[in-house]
Design an enzyme around this catalytic site. Structure first.
Site, PDB file in Angstrom:
ATOM      1  CG  HIS A  26       1.205   5.120   4.312  1.00 52.74           C
ATOM      2  ND1 HIS A  26       0.397   4.975   5.405  1.00 52.74           N
ATOM      3  CD2 HIS A  26       1.975   4.009   4.280  1.00 52.74           C
ATOM      4  CE1 HIS A  26       0.665   3.831   6.028  1.00 52.74           C
ATOM      5  NE2 HIS A  26       1.628   3.226   5.357  1.00 52.74           N
ATOM      6  CG  HIS A  43      -0.246  -0.241   2.507  1.00 46.99           C
ATOM      7  ND1 HIS A  43       0.085  -1.522   2.913  1.00 46.99           N
ATOM      8  CD2 HIS A  43       0.189   0.596   3.470  1.00 46.99           C
ATOM      9  CE1 HIS A  43       0.694  -1.448   4.095  1.00 46.99           C
ATOM     10  NE2 HIS A  43       0.786  -0.174   4.439  1.00 46.99           N
TER      11      HIS A  43
HETATM   12  P1  AMP Z   1       1.898   0.060   7.258  1.00 46.02           P
HETATM   13  O1  AMP Z   1       2.366   0.183   8.673  1.00 46.02           O
HETATM   14  O2  AMP Z   1       2.717   0.819   6.269  1.00 46.02           O
HETATM   15  O3  AMP Z   1       1.735  -1.388   6.924  1.00 46.02           O
HETATM   16  O4  AMP Z   1       0.484   0.769   7.218  1.00 46.02           O
HETATM   17  C1  AMP Z   1      -0.716   0.135   7.496  1.00 46.02           C
HETATM   18  C2  AMP Z   1      -1.717   1.240   7.677  1.00 46.02           C
HETATM   19  O5  AMP Z   1      -2.998   0.656   7.659  1.00 46.02           O
HETATM   20  C3  AMP Z   1      -1.587   2.022   8.978  1.00 46.02           C
HETATM   21  O6  AMP Z   1      -1.426   3.394   8.680  1.00 46.02           O
HETATM   22  C4  AMP Z   1      -2.872   1.716   9.710  1.00 46.02           C
HETATM   23  O7  AMP Z   1      -3.329   2.833  10.430  1.00 46.02           O
HETATM   24  C5  AMP Z   1      -3.799   1.366   8.578  1.00 46.02           C
HETATM   25  N1  AMP Z   1      -4.907   0.477   8.895  1.00 46.02           N
HETATM   26  C6  AMP Z   1      -4.896  -0.638   9.646  1.00 46.02           C
HETATM   27  N2  AMP Z   1      -6.102  -1.235   9.643  1.00 46.02           N
HETATM   28  C7  AMP Z   1      -6.895  -0.483   8.845  1.00 46.02           C
HETATM   29  C8  AMP Z   1      -8.256  -0.567   8.428  1.00 46.02           C
HETATM   30  N3  AMP Z   1      -9.055  -1.585   8.819  1.00 46.02           N
HETATM   31  N4  AMP Z   1      -8.742   0.394   7.607  1.00 46.02           N
HETATM   32  C9  AMP Z   1      -7.944   1.412   7.193  1.00 46.02           C
HETATM   33  N5  AMP Z   1      -6.657   1.545   7.552  1.00 46.02           N
HETATM   34  C10 AMP Z   1      -6.144   0.620   8.370  1.00 46.02           C
END
Ligand code: AMP
Length: 145
Positions: free
Chosen positions: A109, A107
């Site tokens: 950001h 993903h």
């Molecule tokens: P990463 O640490 O780069 O893997 O980012 C994962 C992101 O997903 C974090 O910024 C979390 O806040 C976000 N996240 C986790 N669960 C969810 C969810 N159910 N819906 C939207 N964002 C989420």
């Protein structure tokens, strides 16, 4: 090893893609989904993911899927800048837990940055649903405009 391993089809974002978990959708087409981060580091923090690529990170995703994701990242960054008027916008992507990755479906950001406001702690506190709904409405309208 979080950088190397097999794709887990039960990860949170795979569940969102399948519609098994809800999300605040901002944009969707056949290949890409963009939605608001539930634990935002700033107002408007959004995520962009490929829907068809079962890739944990940038090492695993095919280039065509990555290009489609990046096209949406650019479109969303523009909508965020136009609608929320941040002073800057950060685009970030983490590979492996030591690099900060917590969800193992690749993903991007997109994080608006506002003057005088530091970056919130990563994936720490859940946003107010009413605030997310309001942001979703504004950004969807801007993306469609
Ligand atoms: P990463 O640490 O780069 O893997 O980012 C994962 C992101 O997903 C974090 O910024 C979390 O806040 C976000 N996240 C986790 N669960 C969810 C969810 N159910 N819906 C939207 N964002 C989420």
């Amino acid at each position: 090893m979080s950088l190397h391993g097999t794709y887990d089809s039960q990860n949170i974002f795979a569940q969102i893609i399948r519609g098994d978990l809800p999300c605040y959708t901002l944009y969707e087409d056949d290949d890409v989904l963009a939605f608001l981060d539930l634990f935002p580091q700033s107002r408007g923090h959004s995520l962009v993911i490929p829907k068809r690529a079962a890739a944990r990170n940038i090492l695993e995703i095919d280039e065509a899927s990555l290009a489609k994701v990046m096209a949406v990242v650019k479109k969303l960054a523009q909508a965020i800048v136009d609608e929320l008027q941040p002073a800057g916008v950060q685009v970030a992507q983490f590979n492996g837990a030591p690099a900060g990755q917590t969800v193992f479906h690749i993903h991007m950001h997109v994080i608006p940055r506002f003057d005088g406001e530091g970056l919130g702690i990563h994936a720490a506190s859940k946003a107010d649903p009413a605030e997310l709904e309001a942001l979703q409405a504004r950004l969807v309208k801007r993306l469609q405009g």
